[in-house]
Design a protein around this motif. Structure first.
Motif, short mmCIF file in Angstrom:
data_model
loop_
_atom_site.label_atom_id
_atom_site.label_comp_id
_atom_site.label_asym_id
_atom_site.label_seq_id
_atom_site.Cartn_x
_atom_site.Cartn_y
_atom_site.Cartn_z
N PHE A 117 0.86 -1.17 0.00
CA PHE A 117 0.00 0.00 0.00
C PHE A 117 0.90 1.22 0.00
O PHE A 117 1.83 1.32 0.79
N ILE A 118 0.62 2.14 -0.94
CA ILE A 118 1.41 3.35 -1.05
C ILE A 118 0.48 4.56 -1.01
O ILE A 118 -0.73 4.44 -1.23
N ASP A 119 1.04 5.72 -0.74
CA ASP A 119 0.22 6.93 -0.71
C ASP A 119 0.23 7.60 -2.09
O ASP A 119 0.78 7.06 -3.05
N ASP A 120 -0.40 8.75 -2.20
CA ASP A 120 -0.50 9.47 -3.48
C ASP A 120 0.85 9.88 -4.04
O ASP A 120 0.95 10.24 -5.22
N TYR A 121 1.89 9.84 -3.24
CA TYR A 121 3.23 10.23 -3.67
C TYR A 121 4.12 9.02 -3.94
O TYR A 121 5.31 9.18 -4.20
N GLY A 122 3.55 7.80 -3.87
CA GLY A 122 4.32 6.60 -4.12
C GLY A 122 5.12 6.11 -2.94
O GLY A 122 5.95 5.21 -3.07
N ARG A 123 4.89 6.68 -1.76
CA ARG A 123 5.62 6.26 -0.57
C ARG A 123 4.96 5.04 0.04
O ARG A 123 3.75 4.97 0.18
N PHE A 124 5.80 4.08 0.44
CA PHE A 124 5.33 2.83 1.05
C PHE A 124 4.62 3.12 2.37
O PHE A 124 5.13 3.86 3.20
N LEU A 125 3.45 2.53 2.55
CA LEU A 125 2.72 2.64 3.82
C LEU A 125 2.81 1.33 4.60
O LEU A 125 3.22 1.31 5.75
N PHE A 126 2.40 0.22 3.96
CA PHE A 126 2.52 -1.11 4.58
C PHE A 126 2.26 -2.17 3.51
O PHE A 126 1.78 -1.88 2.43
N GLY A 127 2.62 -3.41 3.82
CA GLY A 127 2.46 -4.51 2.87
C GLY A 127 1.55 -5.58 3.42
O GLY A 127 1.27 -5.65 4.61
N ARG A 128 1.10 -6.44 2.52
CA ARG A 128 0.26 -7.60 2.87
C ARG A 128 0.70 -8.79 2.08
O ARG A 128 1.06 -8.76 0.99
#
Length: 128
Positions: A117-128
């Motif tokens: 999961f990434i934000d609108d800027y392509g930064r990693f938030l978390f994975g599954r």
């Protein structure tokens, strides 16, 4: 044949002009190596279809109301043995897809991967 040239990528769209370019950029490497890209549009009133056509995607039209029906319409048009879909606001890590095709065992019928999961800027938030 285990090659991305044997891959169809289906993208259902509806007014996806704001996000579609990022999606297309993420699969451009696969398309450049022979993958087929089919955009199934459900009546966009923005620049979605123009963006897809400029990128060289095959664009078909499907009545609005059911994303999975749109994907099925794209699958029906596909000419390849391997099929995946990507939503118009998602991105694929093309190098992982290429690696998966290079390492496929001959009798494999299905494969999958994890998501980030990434934000609108392509930064990693978390994975599954």
């Amino acid at each position: 044949m285990n090659s991305v040239s044997n891959l169809s990528i289906i993208t259902p769209t509806l007014n996806s002009g704001r996000t579609l370019s990022s999606t297309l950029n993420s699969i451009q490497f696969l398309i450049s190596n022979g993958a087929e890209h089919i955009v199934v549009d459900s009546g966009s009133t923005d620049n979605t279809v123009d963006i897809a056509e400029r990128a060289g995607s095959v664009v078909i039209h499907h009545p609005p109301g059911n994303m999975y029906s749109a994907i099925t319409a794209g699958v029906a048009l596909s000419t390849k043995d391997w099929i995946t879909y990507i939503n118009s606001d998602d991105i694929l890590f093309s190098d992982y897809i290429l690696k998966a095709f290079q390492e496929l065992i001959p009798d494999v019928d299905f494969f999958y991967g994890d998501i980030d999961f990434i934000d609108d800027y392509g930064r990693f938030l978390f994975g599954r």
